[in-house]
Scaffold this active site. Structure first.
Site, PDB file in Angstrom:
ATOM      1  N   PHE A 273       0.815  -1.230   0.000  1.00 56.29           N
ATOM      2  CA  PHE A 273       0.000   0.000   0.000  1.00 56.29           C
ATOM      3  C   PHE A 273       0.842   1.270   0.000  1.00 56.29           C
ATOM      4  CE2 PHE A 273       0.994  -0.079   4.529  1.00 56.29           C
ATOM      5  CZ  PHE A 273       1.146   1.268   4.808  1.00 56.29           C
TER       6      PHE A 273
ATOM      7  N   LYS B 226      -1.172  -7.296  -9.270  1.00 60.31           N
ATOM      8  CA  LYS B 226      -2.138  -7.389  -8.156  1.00 60.31           C
ATOM      9  C   LYS B 226      -1.774  -6.267  -7.184  1.00 60.31           C
ATOM     10  CE  LYS B 226      -2.986  -8.501  -4.403  1.00 60.31           C
ATOM     11  NZ  LYS B 226      -3.448  -7.482  -3.405  1.00 60.31           N
TER      12      LYS B 226
ATOM     13  N   GLU C  27      -4.927  -3.907  -2.009  1.00 56.80           N
ATOM     14  CA  GLU C  27      -6.382  -3.690  -1.938  1.00 56.80           C
ATOM     15  C   GLU C  27      -6.714  -2.440  -1.118  1.00 56.80           C
ATOM     16  OE1 GLU C  27      -4.526  -5.823  -0.472  1.00 56.80           O
ATOM     17  OE2 GLU C  27      -5.434  -6.853   1.235  1.00 56.80           O
TER      18      GLU C  27
ATOM     19  N   SER D 245       5.383  -6.936   3.176  1.00 56.94           N
ATOM     20  CA  SER D 245       5.931  -7.285   4.490  1.00 56.94           C
ATOM     21  C   SER D 245       6.757  -8.574   4.426  1.00 56.94           C
ATOM     22  CB  SER D 245       4.782  -7.471   5.482  1.00 56.94           C
ATOM     23  OG  SER D 245       3.983  -8.559   5.059  1.00 56.94           O
TER      24      SER D 245
ATOM     25  N   CYS E  15       9.519   1.750   3.280  1.00 54.20           N
ATOM     26  CA  CYS E  15      10.400   0.628   3.609  1.00 54.20           C
ATOM     27  C   CYS E  15      11.823   1.122   3.835  1.00 54.20           C
ATOM     28  CB  CYS E  15      10.393  -0.401   2.492  1.00 54.20           C
ATOM     29  SG  CYS E  15      11.155   0.204   0.995  1.00 54.20           S
TER      30      CYS E  15
ATOM     31  N   GLU F  82       8.953  -3.769  12.839  1.00 60.11           N
ATOM     32  CA  GLU F  82       8.905  -2.622  11.927  1.00 60.11           C
ATOM     33  C   GLU F  82       7.651  -1.842  12.308  1.00 60.11           C
ATOM     34  OE1 GLU F  82       8.050  -3.596   7.837  1.00 60.11           O
ATOM     35  OE2 GLU F  82       9.184  -1.882   7.105  1.00 60.11           O
TER      36      GLU F  82
HETATM   37  P1  NAD Z   1       1.610  -6.630   3.010  1.00 56.04           P
HETATM   38  O1  NAD Z   1       2.637  -7.690   3.045  1.00 56.04           O
HETATM   39  O2  NAD Z   1       0.531  -6.639   4.021  1.00 56.04           O
HETATM   40  O3  NAD Z   1       0.874  -6.626   1.584  1.00 56.04           O
HETATM   41  C1  NAD Z   1       1.599  -6.750   0.393  1.00 56.04           C
HETATM   42  C2  NAD Z   1       0.740  -7.487  -0.626  1.00 56.04           C
HETATM   43  O4  NAD Z   1       0.487  -8.807  -0.149  1.00 56.04           O
HETATM   44  C3  NAD Z   1      -0.601  -6.826  -0.876  1.00 56.04           C
HETATM   45  O5  NAD Z   1      -0.864  -6.832  -2.250  1.00 56.04           O
HETATM   46  C4  NAD Z   1      -1.578  -7.698  -0.109  1.00 56.04           C
HETATM   47  O6  NAD Z   1      -2.833  -7.790  -0.723  1.00 56.04           O
HETATM   48  C5  NAD Z   1      -0.916  -9.057  -0.095  1.00 56.04           C
HETATM   49  N1  NAD Z   1      -1.212  -9.817   1.139  1.00 56.04           N
HETATM   50  C6  NAD Z   1      -1.478  -9.310   2.369  1.00 56.04           C
HETATM   51  N2  NAD Z   1      -1.668 -10.313   3.244  1.00 56.04           N
HETATM   52  C7  NAD Z   1      -1.515 -11.464   2.565  1.00 56.04           C
HETATM   53  C8  NAD Z   1      -1.577 -12.848   2.934  1.00 56.04           C
HETATM   54  N3  NAD Z   1      -1.855 -13.225   4.185  1.00 56.04           N
HETATM   55  N4  NAD Z   1      -1.346 -13.766   1.984  1.00 56.04           N
HETATM   56  C9  NAD Z   1      -1.062 -13.401   0.711  1.00 56.04           C
HETATM   57  N5  NAD Z   1      -1.012 -12.103   0.316  1.00 56.04           N
HETATM   58  C10 NAD Z   1      -1.224 -11.151   1.228  1.00 56.04           C
HETATM   59  O7  NAD Z   1       2.411  -5.232   3.023  1.00 56.04           O
HETATM   60  P2  NAD Z   1       1.816  -3.768   3.168  1.00 56.04           P
HETATM   61  O8  NAD Z   1       1.347  -3.560   4.555  1.00 56.04           O
HETATM   62  O9  NAD Z   1       0.902  -3.479   2.052  1.00 56.04           O
HETATM   63  O10 NAD Z   1       3.151  -2.906   2.909  1.00 56.04           O
HETATM   64  C11 NAD Z   1       4.046  -2.553   3.931  1.00 56.04           C
HETATM   65  C12 NAD Z   1       5.224  -3.489   3.976  1.00 56.04           C
HETATM   66  O11 NAD Z   1       5.881  -3.519   2.723  1.00 56.04           O
HETATM   67  C13 NAD Z   1       6.290  -3.048   4.971  1.00 56.04           C
HETATM   68  O12 NAD Z   1       6.782  -4.170   5.646  1.00 56.04           O
HETATM   69  C14 NAD Z   1       7.357  -2.423   4.094  1.00 56.04           C
HETATM   70  O13 NAD Z   1       8.662  -2.424   4.645  1.00 56.04           O
HETATM   71  C15 NAD Z   1       7.281  -3.314   2.911  1.00 56.04           C
HETATM   72  N6  NAD Z   1       7.864  -2.661   1.744  1.00 56.04           N
HETATM   73  C16 NAD Z   1       9.079  -3.108   1.318  1.00 56.04           C
HETATM   74  C17 NAD Z   1       9.696  -2.483   0.264  1.00 56.04           C
HETATM   75  C18 NAD Z   1      11.038  -2.937  -0.212  1.00 56.04           C
HETATM   76  O14 NAD Z   1      11.426  -2.543  -1.308  1.00 56.04           O
HETATM   77  N7  NAD Z   1      11.770  -3.722   0.544  1.00 56.04           N
HETATM   78  C19 NAD Z   1       9.067  -1.409  -0.383  1.00 56.04           C
HETATM   79  C20 NAD Z   1       7.806  -1.002   0.083  1.00 56.04           C
HETATM   80  C21 NAD Z   1       7.214  -1.652   1.141  1.00 56.04           C
END
Ligand code: NAD
Length: 507
Positions: A159, A183, A186, A236, A291, A391
């Site tokens: 997000f 994808k 959401e 994440s 991140c 985090e």
């Molecule tokens: P998230 O992991 O909750 O969601 C990421 C994606 O995974 C979304 O599209 C979501 O729909 C999907 N998802 C969520 N839960 C899921 C599950 N149980 N099973 C399968 N898919 C699932 O992450 P977020 O909260 O949207 O984003 C924040 C995180 O992203 C932070 O940890 C941040 O550090 C990380 N991030 C990392 C980078 C990088 O380049 N290393 C860049 C941006 C964000």
């Protein structure tokens, strides 16, 4: 995931993009997209059905047959056009992004701009997807390589950068000759869909870019689908590890850029004013939801006395709706994120850290329902405390103290994450020691958020990354292509025949 009520039916629906058409999902599962400053429901996003996921993949597979043969110059020109369209629509894109994500308008433009840079990079694909040639490796034999696209690839995005991270993915995947299933998160898919519309307007053919929405089920379907060859995930650590394991077991190429805990060292010889400004911008910008946010500052020697200055400067930052001019810190993305961050601040206190600045429940005129936390600073933070181990992904800066640079480097290297780090110093020797000895993939020297420009690759490491190759830069061309090695000999009348050769050597 709410059943539609009469009030929610009024909110527009986010469409799926399948085979070049924006289509309404037939799902019964929907989720609200909510403005985090006002709680206004902006739209409803579908959780795509298995049939819709399969239709997107089938169309992408079909489109690959012709797209892979499209000349590289024709592919490049689409991205030249897309970069122009993004520039022309920058203000609109930023406004959509701020409404659904919360970050300030200037920061939203930054989000779009960092993605735009990757689109520009994709436009130079003609120079990037070059093979290698070694002439006359044996008598009359040449060896050369082809970097061929893989087929249908997929991207799953978080997000916090709903423009930049989708633009990390589909332009380079498509420019290298693949077709793509995106994808988006959401939580904030609206700006991503606007970018997809611009991609169609720029000339991306039907089926080459498809967008499906959803959560866990759709992500799992992507991991399992036999026709998807590679997955790029950003999000994440927990979800990324799951995606990596599940998709790798299914034989896919996977790269996962994941969570972080980024430390900055402040040396006593640093330019104090510039360093503290940079540190606070990196800690509290985007309400800490980056991140590459700096969430831990290691104050070395005399710099340990700079805490009052850090607190005083932080108090000058303005917490407000992202659309208000002069805002430094906008709302967190959701009510759930707000209660999580507030809960972690509670735990920090309970664990014995010193709360130097408490940003909880700031008064924000006109935004009584916003998910706001102001700049928050803890000192005396130690490993084992929740605010250090997790985090936080909010505007919370942890301060730790170190005697010297060796102790500071040792402290950072003991943390499992490796996304980004920085040092503030005027000493070239200290900076060089830091770049050599620190075990983190992206290093800033007086640069607080060292996200590389797309000529290079994003190179987070250790627990922040799974897979060898990063997004954009040279590495992503390798990620999205299969290297085929050709060893060729052409006979002509002057070629001497040596008879049957039963050895492995090339003669
Ligand atoms: P998230 O992991 O909750 O969601 C990421 C994606 O995974 C979304 O599209 C979501 O729909 C999907 N998802 C969520 N839960 C899921 C599950 N149980 N099973 C399968 N898919 C699932 O992450 P977020 O909260 O949207 O984003 C924040 C995180 O992203 C932070 O940890 C941040 O550090 C990380 N991030 C990392 C980078 C990088 O380049 N290393 C860049 C941006 C964000």
């Amino acid at each position: 995931m709410n059943a539609p009520t009469s009030a929610k039916v009024l909110a527009p629906t986010v469409k799926l993009l399948i085979n070049g058409q924006m289509v309404e999902s037939k799902t019964t599962q929907w989720r609200d997209v909510v403005n985090p400053a006002t709680q206004e429901v902006l739209a409803r996003v579908p959780f795509a059905t298995p049939d819709e996921v399969n239709a997107a993949v089938a169309n992408a597979k079909q489109a690959f047959k012709t797209w892979k043969k499209t000349p590289i110059g024709a592919r490049a020109r689409i991205f030249l056009k897309l970069q122009q369209l993004i520039r022309e629509n920058m203000k609109e894109l930023a406004a959509l992004l701020t409404a659904e994500q919360g970050k300030t308008l200037p920061d939203a433009e930054g989000d779009v701009f960092r993605g735009l840079e990757v689109v520009e990079h994709a436009a130079s694909i003609g120079n990037l997807q070059l093979g290698e040639l070694a002439n006359n490796v044996a008598n009359g034999v040449d060896t050369y390589t082809l970097n061929q696209p893989l087929g249908v690839c997929a991207g799953i995005t978080p997000f916090n950068f709903p423009a930049m991270i989708p633009l990390w993915m589909f332009p380079m995947a498509i420019a290298t000759g693949n077709t793509f299933i995106l994808k988006p998160s959401e939580q904030d898919p609206i700006v991503t869909m606007r970018l997809a519309e611009l991609a169609l307007e720029a000339g991306v053919p039907p089926g080459v870019l498809n967008v499906i929405h959803g959560g866990e089920d759709v992500v799992n379907a992507i991991c399992d689908h036999p026709d998807i060859k590679a997955i790029s995930f950003v999000g994440s650590t927990k979800v990324g590890t799951h995606v990596y394991n599940r998709a790798s077991l299914n034989g896919k190429r996977v790269q996962c850029m994941m969570g972080a805990k980024n430390h900055a060292i402040v040396m006593p010889d640093a330019n104090k004013e510039q360093s503290l400004n940079a540190l606070l911008g990196a800690a509290f910008g985007a309400a800490g939801q980056r991140c590459m946010a700096v969430s831990v500052a290691v104050l070395v020697g005399e710099a340990r006395n700079w805490i009052p200055d850090l607190v005083a400067k932080s108090k000058t930052l303005k917490v407000n709706g992202g659309t208000e001019p002069g805002t430094d810190v906008g709302p967190l993305v959701s009510c759930a994120a707000l209660s999580r961050v507030e809960g972690l601040i509670e735990r920090g206190l309970a664990d014995g850290a010193t709360l130097e600045l408490d940003g909880r429940k700031p008064e924000v005129a006109g935004y009584a329902k916003g998910n706001f936390v102001g700049p928050t600073i803890f000192s005396g933070v130690k490993p084992g405390m929740s605010i250090y181990e997790q985090e936080v992904f909010g505007p919370v800066l942890c301060l730790v103290a170190a005697e010297d640079i060796d102790q500071a480097i040792e402290f950072i290297n003991a943390n499992p994450n490796g996304n980004g780090t920085a040092i503030f110093t005027q000493s070239g020797a200290a900076a060089r020691k830091f770049q050599e000895e620190i075990d983190v993939g992206q290093v800033g020297i007086n640069v607080p958020i060292p996200v590389p420009v797309p000529l290079f690759s994003f190179t987070g490491s250790r627990a922040s990354k799974l897979g060898d190759l990063g997004p954009y830069g040279k590495q992503v061309v390798m990620f999205y292509t299969q290297t085929k090695t050709i060893t060729a000999r052409w006979f002509d009348d002057s070629t001497t025949s040596h008879g049957v050769n039963t050895t492995i050597s090339l003669k």
